[in-house]
Design a protein around this motif. Structure first.
Motif, short mmCIF file in Angstrom:
data_model
loop_
_atom_site.label_atom_id
_atom_site.label_comp_id
_atom_site.label_asym_id
_atom_site.label_seq_id
_atom_site.Cartn_x
_atom_site.Cartn_y
_atom_site.Cartn_z
N GLY A 159 0.72 -5.52 2.63
CA GLY A 159 1.79 -5.86 1.68
C GLY A 159 1.67 -7.31 1.24
N ASN A 188 9.15 -1.35 2.61
CA ASN A 188 8.13 -1.18 1.57
C ASN A 188 8.01 0.25 1.04
OD1 ASN A 188 7.26 -3.86 1.38
ND2 ASN A 188 5.95 -3.66 3.19
N GLY A 234 1.17 5.06 11.23
CA GLY A 234 -0.26 5.30 11.37
C GLY A 234 -0.89 6.11 10.25
N THR A 235 -0.12 6.35 9.18
CA THR A 235 -0.62 7.21 8.10
C THR A 235 -1.91 6.69 7.48
OG1 THR A 235 1.70 7.50 7.65
CG2 THR A 235 0.19 8.54 6.13
N PHE A 289 0.82 -1.22 0.00
CA PHE A 289 0.00 0.00 0.00
C PHE A 289 0.84 1.27 0.00
CE2 PHE A 289 -0.40 0.87 4.84
CZ PHE A 289 0.92 0.53 5.04
N GLY A 338 7.21 -3.74 9.26
CA GLY A 338 6.51 -2.51 8.85
C GLY A 338 5.90 -1.76 10.02
N ILE A 339 5.63 -2.46 11.11
CA ILE A 339 5.05 -1.78 12.28
C ILE A 339 6.09 -1.66 13.41
CG2 ILE A 339 2.64 -2.21 11.72
CD1 ILE A 339 2.60 -4.60 13.55
N TYR A 389 -6.16 -2.13 11.64
CA TYR A 389 -5.10 -1.57 10.81
C TYR A 389 -3.73 -1.76 11.47
CZ TYR A 389 -2.45 1.62 7.96
OH TYR A 389 -1.51 2.15 7.11
N PRO A 390 -2.77 -2.38 10.76
CA PRO A 390 -1.42 -2.57 11.34
C PRO A 390 -0.72 -1.22 11.42
CG PRO A 390 -1.45 -3.34 9.05
CD PRO A 390 -2.85 -2.86 9.37
N THR A 391 -0.43 -0.77 12.61
CA THR A 391 -0.05 0.63 12.81
C THR A 391 1.42 0.82 13.15
OG1 THR A 391 -2.30 1.02 13.58
CG2 THR A 391 -0.66 2.71 14.12
N GLY A 392 2.13 1.47 12.25
CA GLY A 392 3.50 1.88 12.50
C GLY A 392 3.47 3.39 12.66
N LYS A 434 -2.80 7.45 0.87
CA LYS A 434 -3.27 6.41 1.80
C LYS A 434 -4.78 6.58 2.07
CE LYS A 434 0.50 4.13 3.51
NZ LYS A 434 0.90 4.16 4.90
C1 LIG Z 1 3.24 -4.10 5.26
C2 LIG Z 1 3.09 -2.90 6.14
N1 LIG Z 1 2.06 -2.84 6.99
C3 LIG Z 1 1.87 -1.77 7.80
C4 LIG Z 1 2.75 -0.71 7.82
C5 LIG Z 1 2.48 0.46 8.71
O1 LIG Z 1 1.88 1.50 8.00
P1 LIG Z 1 1.60 2.93 8.62
O2 LIG Z 1 2.87 3.70 8.49
O3 LIG Z 1 0.49 3.54 7.81
O4 LIG Z 1 1.20 2.73 10.06
C6 LIG Z 1 3.85 -0.73 6.95
C7 LIG Z 1 4.80 0.38 6.95
O5 LIG Z 1 5.97 0.23 6.63
C8 LIG Z 1 4.02 -1.84 6.09
O6 LIG Z 1 5.06 -1.90 5.23
#
Ligand SMILES: Cc1ncc(COP(=O)(O)O)c(C=O)c1O
Length: 411
Positions: free
Chosen positions: A385, A144, A247-248, A117, A307-308, A242-245, A221
């Motif tokens: 992803g 990613n 958080g965008t 995404f 990613g998180i 929502y998997p939150t890193g 996003k």
């Molecule tokens: C596969 C995946 N999921 C979730 C996230 C987290 O996304 P967000 O930055 O919107 O919280 C990422 C960010 O790198 C990611 O690559």
């Protein structure tokens, strides 16, 4: 999807950029990173104008990609659009795993260019950077986002510099390099990479494309929320995991639902937004539980869901606001549950999730067991992803998959 002819020009409705902390207005059509108060900027539109200009029925005639929502996006001149074919992603039902009377859907973002995404955000971020004359950009990434910056940057003729944590898998680093970026591994985590980008900005003349440190990635996003509402017949689900890193995506979707309500395409009903984190890196969950407005830095962050793995997010207060306003919650799951979830969904439903996506399934299960959501709810999980970009969990099979087939077995 039929071949898309060059993008047509459509009227645009951007009015200004707004500081998320002070509300101070900033001008559009010039380069910005954070606001004068040092906080993220959000794009604002003349929503009454959008409402006049386009009806949701008009979308039927448009190609199935994120550019179908052009009136709610910031790119003014179609010639600046940088696209790799950002197709609408499917909602895949997990019919076997859903409880009776309930519905469990996965929005599978792994089908996007560069396999995540991040393509949505970078399609918008790079298009806007190109329109504003950027020639060099840099970014910290867990993998990613860097791949998407590299791909879109190359397509736009923008030189890109990408910094990722030392343990970023080879496949991500190679993908970034192959798609034309200069990429380095850094001793540390994503926040250490971010410090390098900030420190090198003036000397290297690069534009900082870190998430929420420029105003446009979030607009890309946001299209996850626009798309989801349209796919469900202009309804929203009861709950989104929502998997939150950084958080965008969560903040962006919350913005999308508000804009859709303002233009009359959605009613007042909103989904509960659930921020999913890993137990080894859960600053938002801790802040949510403590009733705090901001999250503390999370030391020694670790999880298989890279990613998180974000120990400090600049938009922490915006994530917490969206979660609270929506009557949602924040929840953490451990790596073991993530790996089990990956195997369960692949084995039961044939859908291979990335670890971050699997975290949402594990969190959904946990929330259901704890009665935090209802069995009759329609829940949407975000698989952000492609599962193919990650090492596979250990396969439990009655066969030894390391051995070649022995024809004698059929005799
Ligand atoms: C596969 C995946 N999921 C979730 C996230 C987290 O996304 P967000 O930055 O919107 O919280 C990422 C960010 O790198 C990611 O690559």
């Amino acid at each position: 999807m039929p071949y898309r002819k060059p993008f047509p020009d459509v009227p645009t409705f951007v009015t200004h950029l707004e500081c998320t902390a002070t509300g101070e207005r900033h001008e559009v059509d010039e380069l910005h990173n954070l606001s004068r108060a040092g906080k993220p900027l959000l794009v604002r539109y003349d929503l009454a104008g959008v409402k006049q200009a386009v009806r949701r029925e008009d979308l039927a005639a448009r190609p199935f990609d994120l550019w179908r929502y052009r009136e709610l996006l910031p790119v003014r001149d179609a010639a600046h659009i940088v696209s790799l074919g950002e197709a609408m992603t499917p909602l895949v039902s997990l019919g076997r795993l859903a409880p009776k009377g309930g519905e469990l859907l996965v929005k599978d973002e792994g089908r996007l260019p560069t396999g995540s995404f991040k393509a949505r955000g970078l399609a918008l971020g790079v298009s806007m950077a190109k329109s504003l004359g950027v020639t060099r950009a840099a970014m910290p990434t867990n993998g990613n986002a860097g791949a998407a910056l590299a791909a879109y940057g190359t397509r736009a003729g923008i030189e890109t510099y990408v910094f990722c944590p030392a343990d970023t898998p080879e496949v991500n680093v190679s993908e970034i390099a192959l798609q034309g970026a200069k990429v380095w591994r850094v001793n540390g985590l994503i926040n250490d990479c971010g410090r390098i980008v900030a420190a090198g900005k003036d000397k290297m003349g690069w534009f900082d494309m870190s998430t929420l440190k420029e105003p446009y990635r979030i607009e890309g996003k946001k299209t996850m929320g626009l798309e989801l509402a349209e796919q469900l017949g202009w309804e929203v689900p009861e709950v989104i995991f929502y998997p939150t890193g950084g958080g965008t995506g969560l903040i962006g979707m919350w913005k999308a639902f508000a804009e859709l309500e303002a233009i009359g395409w959605l009613g007042a009903k909103k989904p509960r937004m659930v921020a999913v984190q890993a137990s080894g890196c859960a600053p938002i969950v801790k802040a949510f539980e403590e009733g705090a407005e901001h999250a503390d830095f999370w030391p020694d962050a670790h999880t298989v869901a890279s990613g998180i793995r974000v120990p400090a997010a600049i938009g922490d207060f915006l994530i917490l606001q969206a979660v609270r306003e929506s009557d949602g919650f924040a929840i953490a799951v451990d790596d073991e549950a993530i790996e089990e979830a990956r195997a369960e969904v692949a084995g039961e439903e044939g859908l291979l999730l990335c670890p971050e996506g699997a975290a949402t399934f594990a969190a959904w299960k946990k929330a259901l067991a704890e009665g935090r959501i209802g069995a009759g709810d329609r829940a949407v999980l975000f698989n952000c992803g492609s599962g193919l970009k990650y090492p596979m969990p250990k396969v439990t099979s009655s066969l030894d998959i390391t051995k070649p087939f022995d024809a004698a077995a059929l005799a």
